[in-house]
Design a protein around this motif. Structure first.
Motif, PDB file in Angstrom:
ATOM      1  N   UNK A  89      -7.291  -4.881 -19.566  1.00  0.00           N
ATOM      2  CA  UNK A  89      -6.857  -3.924 -19.108  1.00  0.00           C
ATOM      3  C   UNK A  89      -6.524  -4.156 -17.502  1.00  0.00           C
ATOM      4  N   UNK A  90      -7.594  -4.596 -16.840  1.00  0.00           N
ATOM      5  CA  UNK A  90      -7.262  -4.923 -15.426  1.00  0.00           C
ATOM      6  C   UNK A  90      -6.145  -5.888 -15.054  1.00  0.00           C
ATOM      7  N   UNK A  91      -5.895  -6.839 -15.989  1.00  0.00           N
ATOM      8  CA  UNK A  91      -4.950  -7.590 -15.950  1.00  0.00           C
ATOM      9  C   UNK A  91      -3.509  -6.915 -15.931  1.00  0.00           C
ATOM     10  N   UNK A  92      -3.485  -5.838 -16.840  1.00  0.00           N
ATOM     11  CA  UNK A  92      -2.120  -5.010 -17.280  1.00  0.00           C
ATOM     12  C   UNK A  92      -2.218  -4.269 -15.622  1.00  0.00           C
ATOM     13  N   UNK A  93      -3.015  -3.518 -15.126  1.00  0.00           N
ATOM     14  CA  UNK A  93      -3.120  -2.842 -14.058  1.00  0.00           C
ATOM     15  C   UNK A  93      -2.591  -3.594 -13.049  1.00  0.00           C
ATOM     16  N   UNK A  94      -3.177  -4.770 -12.779  1.00  0.00           N
ATOM     17  CA  UNK A  94      -2.691  -5.487 -11.816  1.00  0.00           C
ATOM     18  C   UNK A  94      -1.310  -5.718 -11.761  1.00  0.00           C
ATOM     19  N   UNK A  95      -0.695  -6.094 -13.157  1.00  0.00           N
ATOM     20  CA  UNK A  95       0.600  -6.590 -13.193  1.00  0.00           C
ATOM     21  C   UNK A  95       1.335  -5.424 -12.881  1.00  0.00           C
ATOM     22  N   UNK A  96       1.195  -4.062 -13.218  1.00  0.00           N
ATOM     23  CA  UNK A  96       1.890  -2.895 -12.882  1.00  0.00           C
ATOM     24  C   UNK A  96       2.165  -2.647 -11.345  1.00  0.00           C
ATOM     25  N   UNK A  97       0.678  -2.814 -10.711  1.00  0.00           N
ATOM     26  CA  UNK A  97       0.649  -2.475  -9.410  1.00  0.00           C
ATOM     27  C   UNK A  97       1.736  -3.578  -8.459  1.00  0.00           C
ATOM     28  N   UNK A  98       1.431  -4.715  -8.795  1.00  0.00           N
ATOM     29  CA  UNK A  98       2.167  -5.819  -8.281  1.00  0.00           C
ATOM     30  C   UNK A  98       3.474  -5.376  -8.271  1.00  0.00           C
ATOM     31  N   UNK A  99       4.219  -5.051  -9.548  1.00  0.00           N
ATOM     32  CA  UNK A  99       5.507  -4.849  -9.740  1.00  0.00           C
ATOM     33  C   UNK A  99       5.900  -3.737  -9.004  1.00  0.00           C
ATOM     34  N   UNK A 100       5.207  -2.466  -8.712  1.00  0.00           N
ATOM     35  CA  UNK A 100       5.344  -1.404  -7.877  1.00  0.00           C
ATOM     36  C   UNK A 100       5.424  -1.835  -6.474  1.00  0.00           C
ATOM     37  N   UNK A 101       4.687  -2.695  -6.029  1.00  0.00           N
ATOM     38  CA  UNK A 101       4.375  -2.968  -4.581  1.00  0.00           C
ATOM     39  C   UNK A 101       5.666  -3.857  -4.249  1.00  0.00           C
ATOM     40  N   UNK A 102       6.024  -4.774  -5.192  1.00  0.00           N
ATOM     41  CA  UNK A 102       7.439  -5.579  -5.098  1.00  0.00           C
ATOM     42  C   UNK A 102       8.517  -4.677  -4.821  1.00  0.00           C
ATOM     43  N   UNK A 103       8.732  -3.857  -5.686  1.00  0.00           N
ATOM     44  CA  UNK A 103       9.841  -2.841  -5.555  1.00  0.00           C
ATOM     45  C   UNK A 103       9.796  -2.060  -4.273  1.00  0.00           C
ATOM     46  N   UNK A 104       8.627  -1.603  -3.748  1.00  0.00           N
ATOM     47  CA  UNK A 104       8.444  -0.881  -2.622  1.00  0.00           C
ATOM     48  C   UNK A 104       8.853  -1.643  -1.510  1.00  0.00           C
ATOM     49  N   UNK A 105       8.517  -3.001  -1.549  1.00  0.00           N
ATOM     50  CA  UNK A 105       8.752  -4.059  -0.481  1.00  0.00           C
ATOM     51  C   UNK A 105      10.162  -4.367  -0.597  1.00  0.00           C
ATOM     52  N   UNK A 106      10.983  -4.299  -1.575  1.00  0.00           N
ATOM     53  CA  UNK A 106      12.189  -4.679  -1.700  1.00  0.00           C
ATOM     54  C   UNK A 106      13.063  -3.314  -1.131  1.00  0.00           C
ATOM     55  N   UNK A 107      12.647  -2.330  -1.543  1.00  0.00           N
ATOM     56  CA  UNK A 107      13.422  -1.077  -0.969  1.00  0.00           C
ATOM     57  C   UNK A 107      13.210  -0.933   0.495  1.00  0.00           C
ATOM     58  N   UNK A 108      12.093  -1.263   1.015  1.00  0.00           N
ATOM     59  CA  UNK A 108      11.803  -1.277   2.582  1.00  0.00           C
ATOM     60  C   UNK A 108      12.431  -2.328   3.163  1.00  0.00           C
ATOM     61  N   UNK A 109      12.778  -3.344   2.562  1.00  0.00           N
ATOM     62  CA  UNK A 109      13.696  -4.294   3.444  1.00  0.00           C
ATOM     63  C   UNK A 109      14.910  -4.197   3.149  1.00  0.00           C
ATOM     64  N   UNK A 110      15.503  -3.438   2.090  1.00  0.00           N
ATOM     65  CA  UNK A 110      16.849  -2.953   2.148  1.00  0.00           C
ATOM     66  C   UNK A 110      17.505  -2.129   2.984  1.00  0.00           C
ATOM     67  N   UNK A 111      16.389  -1.176   3.290  1.00  0.00           N
ATOM     68  CA  UNK A 111      16.480   0.045   4.171  1.00  0.00           C
ATOM     69  C   UNK A 111      16.433  -0.669   5.700  1.00  0.00           C
TER      70      UNK A 111
END
Length: 483
Positions: free
Chosen positions: A275-297
């Motif tokens: 469960x921890x590995x799955x949660x980490x993967x979800x959070x990492x993916x969300x943070x990468x998306x947030x970083x990508x959106x912030x960079x594009x802006x």
């Protein structure tokens, strides 16, 4: 080689053992055009024992292998080994696992542009294949919905491929055959199901699992350029335990974990870890998306302020002022042409300002201040109902240099700098404006543009938390040359 080494799980590999006589002979045939060239999918430097695996290369016994890696290395080679592997799995009542690689990272894409990037992998039988079309550079796959277990773990692992690695869009296809005697044709529809594991922005699979109609074969189609250490770790620790646990038991693999023999504490800890590995993967993916959106802006503002000129620079300045909570009007658009300054900036309870934005490759010319003064003088004839008090000149000077190499101030001649004190014009460099913006020091920006009256004014809906007016102004570059 009919039995596995104790503790090691045998796996069939659809190519000759690297460096063997068979490998050298095949390469010689290919060099002389006697055989169809094919890439070496599985590298020679894999540390098989560290993964708990025993490689079975072409020509070796395969009936006791629970899995195959990149079968069909070359034309008419490997078919016998695959038949024995599938027959052995049927006899044991097990699923046969196959890892198949599609595409070529280093393919020559300069020729035959109609079919450039096209690839395929035969699965199951001669009439069903998975086709692949190479996707544009920069493709960012996502995990397919509703994945769990080993498939989800594989998706997470493959998302760690280096940035820029190629991907192929996958689709299942059958075969249409024309009889050689001209008597007709035969259609062989694709069999089985192709289940997505990773998908592209259009929802098409780029990594997928093909399952045979009877469910006795499971082929994982992965892109070329994938780390074999990563994939083999997944095979031993996740795929075999989930789909063919008997293979680990027979080999007495140290990686075999029998849930029926585990304590409650072991099962709980294992589930918590999953469960921890799955949660980490979800959070990492969300943070990468947030970083990508912030960079594009941020990128248009960063590049526009520091290296832009013309409309690109004006748009970047307008965005920064809007981010700081001010209202901006494009005067060229409102008045038509270049009748006045670039922007009219205002805020509730604060007099409006004219903002002139200039980009120069060298030192800023002093006459730019005179231009803004003339705009202030002619403004009452253009907009008598919209009074302005002062003007702001924002200059991207020496924009061909890196910001750290530019002079810290726009103007440095002492007599001219002193004369500015008596004029209703303030001069700001875009580097300074950028430093405030990147630090979200909205108070510093409002004060610089609107004057001291802005220190007591707060926008109704700030774009981000505001800093204290007394907070020090953070700098991005240091050591700028003066004078």
């Amino acid at each position: 080689m009919s039995s596995s080494v104790s503790g090691l799980v045998p796996v069939h590999i659809g190519q000759p053992e690297p460096g063997s006589e068979r490998d050298r002979t095949l390469r010689q045939w290919q060099e002389h055009g006697r055989d169809r060239p094919a890439p070496m999918r599985v590298p020679a430097d894999v540390d098989w024992p560290s993964h708990g695996l025993q490689p079975r290369w072409l020509g070796a016994e395969s009936s006791d292998c629970p899995a195959a890696l990149s079968p069909g290395y070359s034309h008419n080679r490997g078919a016998a080994e695959m038949k024995r592997l599938l027959a052995g799995a049927r006899q044991r009542g097990e699923i046969a696992l196959v890892l198949a690689v599609i595409g070529q990272v280093n393919e020559d894409r300069t020729h035959n542009s109609l079919w450039s990037g096209d690839a395929s992998v035969n699965v199951g039988d001669l009439f069903t294949s998975v086709g692949g079309q190479r996707l544009p550079a920069g493709t960012r796959p996502q995990i397919a919905p509703d994945l769990s277990g080993a498939d989800r773990d594989l998706a997470i692992r493959l998302l760690t491929r280096p940035e820029g690695s190629p991907w192929w869009s996958l689709h299942l296809r059958g075969v249409h055959l024309e009889r050689g005697d001209g008597s007709g044709s035969e259609d062989h529809p694709a069999e089985g199901a192709l289940d997505p594991i990773l998908v592209d922005a259009l929802g098409d699979p780029v990594v997928a699992a093909w399952t045979s109609p009877a469910g006795s074969q499971r082929w994982y189609v992965i892109p070329d350029g994938t780390s074999w250490d990563n994939v083999l770790g997944w095979l031993v620790h996740r795929a075999l335990p989930e789909y063919v646990p008997g293979a680990l038991r027979r080999a007495r693999s140290p990686y075999f974990v029998d849930p029926d023999l585990q304590s409650v504490g072991e099962q709980t800890a294992r589930q918590t870890l999953d469960n921890l590995e799955a949660q980490y993967a979800d959070e990492k993916r969300q943070l990468e998306r947030t970083l990508r959106e912030a960079k594009e802006k941020a990128e248009p503002v960063r590049y526009g302020l520091l290296y832009g000129s013309g409309s690109e620079l004006v748009n970047a300045v307008a965005q920064v002022l809007a981010d700081a909570g001010m209202h901006t009007v494009d005067l060229d658009e409102q008045l038509g042409g270049t009748k006045s300054a670039d922007l009219l900036v205002s805020a509730e309870g604060v007099s409006a300002r004219l903002v002139e934005v200039k980009g120069v490759s060298g030192p800023a010319q002093e006459h730019l201040v005179g231009h803004l003064q003339r705009h202030l003088e002619t403004w009452p004839q253009l907009q008598p109902d919209e009074p302005v008090s002062d003007g702001v000149l924002i200059v991207n000077h020496q924009h061909k240099l890196h910001p750290s190499e530019r002079t810290a101030e726009v103007y440095s001649r002492p007599e001219f700098v002193a004369s500015l004190e008596s004029l209703p014009v303030k001069v700001i460099s875009t580097v300074e404006l950028f430093n405030w913006w990147r630090a979200e020091d909205w108070t510093a920006i409002r004060t610089a543009v609107l004057g001291d009256a802005a220190t007591s004014w707060r926008p109704a809906a700030p774009t981000s938390p505001e800093q204290s007016p007394s907070a020090p102004r953070r700098r991005w570059w240091t050591g700028g040359r003066r004078g």
